[in-house]
Design an enzyme around this catalytic site. Structure first.
Site, PDB file in Angstrom:
ATOM      1  N   TYR A 142      71.859   5.225  12.085  1.00 31.26           N
ATOM      2  CA  TYR A 142      71.880   6.526  11.417  1.00 31.26           C
ATOM      3  C   TYR A 142      73.138   7.323  11.763  1.00 31.26           C
ATOM      4  O   TYR A 142      73.406   8.358  11.169  1.00 31.26           O
ATOM      5  CB  TYR A 142      70.639   7.354  11.789  1.00 31.26           C
ATOM      6  CG  TYR A 142      69.342   6.784  11.269  1.00 31.26           C
ATOM      7  CD1 TYR A 142      69.304   5.984  10.136  1.00 31.26           C
ATOM      8  CD2 TYR A 142      68.138   7.040  11.910  1.00 31.26           C
ATOM      9  CE1 TYR A 142      68.121   5.448   9.661  1.00 31.26           C
ATOM     10  CE2 TYR A 142      66.941   6.520  11.446  1.00 31.26           C
ATOM     11  CZ  TYR A 142      66.938   5.720  10.323  1.00 31.26           C
ATOM     12  OH  TYR A 142      65.767   5.194   9.853  1.00 31.26           O
ATOM     13  N   LYS A 192      66.220  -7.155  16.998  1.00 30.05           N
ATOM     14  CA  LYS A 192      66.340  -8.362  16.180  1.00 30.05           C
ATOM     15  C   LYS A 192      67.493  -9.183  16.757  1.00 30.05           C
ATOM     16  O   LYS A 192      68.518  -9.393  16.092  1.00 30.05           O
ATOM     17  CB  LYS A 192      66.601  -7.974  14.716  1.00 30.05           C
ATOM     18  CG  LYS A 192      65.429  -7.283  14.044  1.00 30.05           C
ATOM     19  CD  LYS A 192      64.443  -8.257  13.435  1.00 30.05           C
ATOM     20  CE  LYS A 192      65.018  -8.943  12.223  1.00 30.05           C
ATOM     21  NZ  LYS A 192      64.100  -9.974  11.699  1.00 30.05           N
ATOM     22  N   ASP A 224      60.303  -7.329  13.693  1.00 28.77           N
ATOM     23  CA  ASP A 224      59.430  -7.649  12.556  1.00 28.77           C
ATOM     24  C   ASP A 224      58.112  -8.258  13.055  1.00 28.77           C
ATOM     25  O   ASP A 224      57.022  -7.920  12.571  1.00 28.77           O
ATOM     26  CB  ASP A 224      60.126  -8.565  11.535  1.00 28.77           C
ATOM     27  CG  ASP A 224      60.818  -9.761  12.177  1.00 28.77           C
ATOM     28  OD1 ASP A 224      60.948  -9.804  13.425  1.00 28.77           O
ATOM     29  OD2 ASP A 224      61.230 -10.667  11.428  1.00 28.77           O
ATOM     30  N   ASP A 248      61.951   4.310  14.073  1.00 25.81           N
ATOM     31  CA  ASP A 248      61.528   5.191  12.979  1.00 25.81           C
ATOM     32  C   ASP A 248      60.340   4.543  12.247  1.00 25.81           C
ATOM     33  O   ASP A 248      59.298   5.161  12.024  1.00 25.81           O
ATOM     34  CB  ASP A 248      62.729   5.362  12.031  1.00 25.81           C
ATOM     35  CG  ASP A 248      62.537   6.506  11.059  1.00 25.81           C
ATOM     36  OD1 ASP A 248      61.485   7.169  11.108  1.00 25.81           O
ATOM     37  OD2 ASP A 248      63.438   6.733  10.235  1.00 25.81           O
ATOM     38  N   ASP A 252      56.034   5.332  13.001  1.00 24.01           N
ATOM     39  CA  ASP A 252      55.190   5.809  11.891  1.00 24.01           C
ATOM     40  C   ASP A 252      54.019   4.851  11.669  1.00 24.01           C
ATOM     41  O   ASP A 252      52.890   5.266  11.437  1.00 24.01           O
ATOM     42  CB  ASP A 252      56.004   5.919  10.597  1.00 24.01           C
ATOM     43  CG  ASP A 252      56.695   7.277  10.482  1.00 24.01           C
ATOM     44  OD1 ASP A 252      56.647   8.045  11.463  1.00 24.01           O
ATOM     45  OD2 ASP A 252      57.283   7.556   9.427  1.00 24.01           O
TER      46      ASP A 252
END
Ligand code: NAD
Length: 367
Positions: A142, A192, A224, A248, A252
């Site tokens: 980001y 990852k 993942d 993020d 959630d």
């Protein structure tokens, strides 16, 4: 000795409504537990823009930097949607996070037994769930450069860059290990590393930091696979540490395992100040909920639990934090529900202040 200072920024929409209940609880801890805070209040978001033409006045920023902890309600609302990007309410919140350098975002996913039916997962998968996701908040994709939309030949290309320095990884890893030491001494790091160099470095640095914490059992998982495991059997985790982007998504996902947005607190921590306390901003995960603002319908629990996190992580009052969390649990077990927690069976919801009254009564009963 001076009292610890707490800056309260109620913000917009339901922010002031839920914060009013937190103020009553802060007063309760002052009068009944001798835990007196030096509380001051200021503006952030749309209400700050209305008064000062900016969503966060420089004076408010300076007060936040000086406070032992900041507690924020929520910002935003449809009346501010057309404002220039630079003065949108959310910019006030982003400025706080950036200038206080709050690199470690703590998002608990805790399922109160009384609300286990609320989850989209089976009751036995979520009942009693209590995990913590630590998300790196100030770096990664980001923020990395280069970023932008560029012309390349006959078409445009959108670019963002995942970038982490060793020190950025090490400081968030340390905050996660410190947290694990106060909990079940189990930490899972997610990245990852199979397809990203930043993931390989992340894994190396977290492994290096783990040498300072021999008591903590460290595991690694691809992010993942982590998402799959979080929905399959979330209770296998205690503390998870991950980067900004994966954090993020995963925080959630984990939060929603537990039901309503009105229940979710968060903390964002930075480096220790001169007094040893970390810079800290506590806030509910939800927004300003303009659809229910001003109607006395908002659930104040997320904001109240954010104050419980402040008691635990800024003021070393873990027992009092547990007292407050247990009061919330008792009220829910008694069947009290704000409108957002009503199941299909219906019933009469309590108001924002009705929920505050019940939690105060449960606190009284805890003495
Ligand atoms: P929201 O979280 O405000 O609301 C989503 C839904 O959840 C709404 O139906 C709302 O009524 C409900 N809800 C949220 N909190 C609740 C509570 N405590 N009790 C009962 N119901 C609750 O998200 P949104 O509608 O996408 O955004 C509304 C505004 O809030 C926008 O301006 C957005 O930019 C802003 N926002 C701010 C923050 C923040 O301050 N941290 C976070 C998210 C959104």
């Amino acid at each position: 000795m001076t009292n610890p200072s707490l800056l309260i920024l109620p913000g917009d929409g339901i922010g002031p409504e839920v914060m009013a209940e937190v103020r009553r609880i802060i007063d309760w801890f002052g009068s009944r537990r001798g835990l007196v805070f030096d509380v001051s209040e200021d503006l952030v978001g749309g209400c700050a823009y209305d008064k000062h033409g900016t969503p966060l006045h420089d004076d408010t920023m300076a007060r936040a930097q000086a406070a032992d902890a900041v507690l924020l309600g929520a910002v935003g609302g449809p009346q501010y949607d057309d404002l220039d990007f630079s003065v949108k309410p959310e910019r006030g919140l982003l400025r706080l996070r950036k200038e206080m350098d709050l690199f470690s975002n703590l998002r608990p996913a805790q399922c109160f037994d009384a609300l286990a039916d609320f989850s989209s997962l089976k009751k036995d998968v979520v009942a009693g769930l209590d995990i913590m996701i630590v998300r790196e908040l100030t770096s990664g994709v980001y923020f990395g450069e280069p970023r932008g939309i560029f012309e390349e030949g006959n078409e445009r290309v959108g670019i963002n860059t995942q970038r982490y320095t060793e020190s950025e990884i090490a400081r968030v890893a340390k905050s996660a290990f410190d947290l694990a030491m106060k909990r079940d001494k189990k930490l899972c790091s997610m990245e990852k590393a199979n397809v990203m160099e930043s993931g390989i470095l992340w894994r190396e640095v977290v492994t290096e930091v783990s040498k300072e914490y021999p008591e903590v059992e460290l595991s690694h998982m691809y992010a993942d696979a982590g998402a799959m495991q979080l929905t399959r059997w979330p209770k296998q985790f205690d503390v998870i540490v991950t980067d900004n982007l994966f954090g993020d998504l995963l925080s959630d996902l984990a939060a929603m395992l537990t039901g309503s947005l009105g229940m979710l607190p968060s903390a964002s921590l930075g480096a220790p100040m001169a007094n040893g306390r970390p810079k800290a901003l506590y806030e509910p995960v939800h927004g300003s909920a303009p659809d229910i603002a001003g109607q006395g319908k908002a659930n104040p629990i997320a904001c109240i639990l954010s104050f419980a996190m402040a008691l635990r992580y800024s003021f070393d009052q873990g027992d009092e934090a547990t007292r407050l969390e247990s009061a919330v649990e008792r009220v829910l077990a008694d069947g009290l529900r704000t409108a957002d927690l009503m199941g299909p069976e219906g019933g009469a919801p309590v108001s924002t202040s009705g929920m505050g009254d019940a939690i105060l009564a449960a606190l009284d009963a805890s003495l």
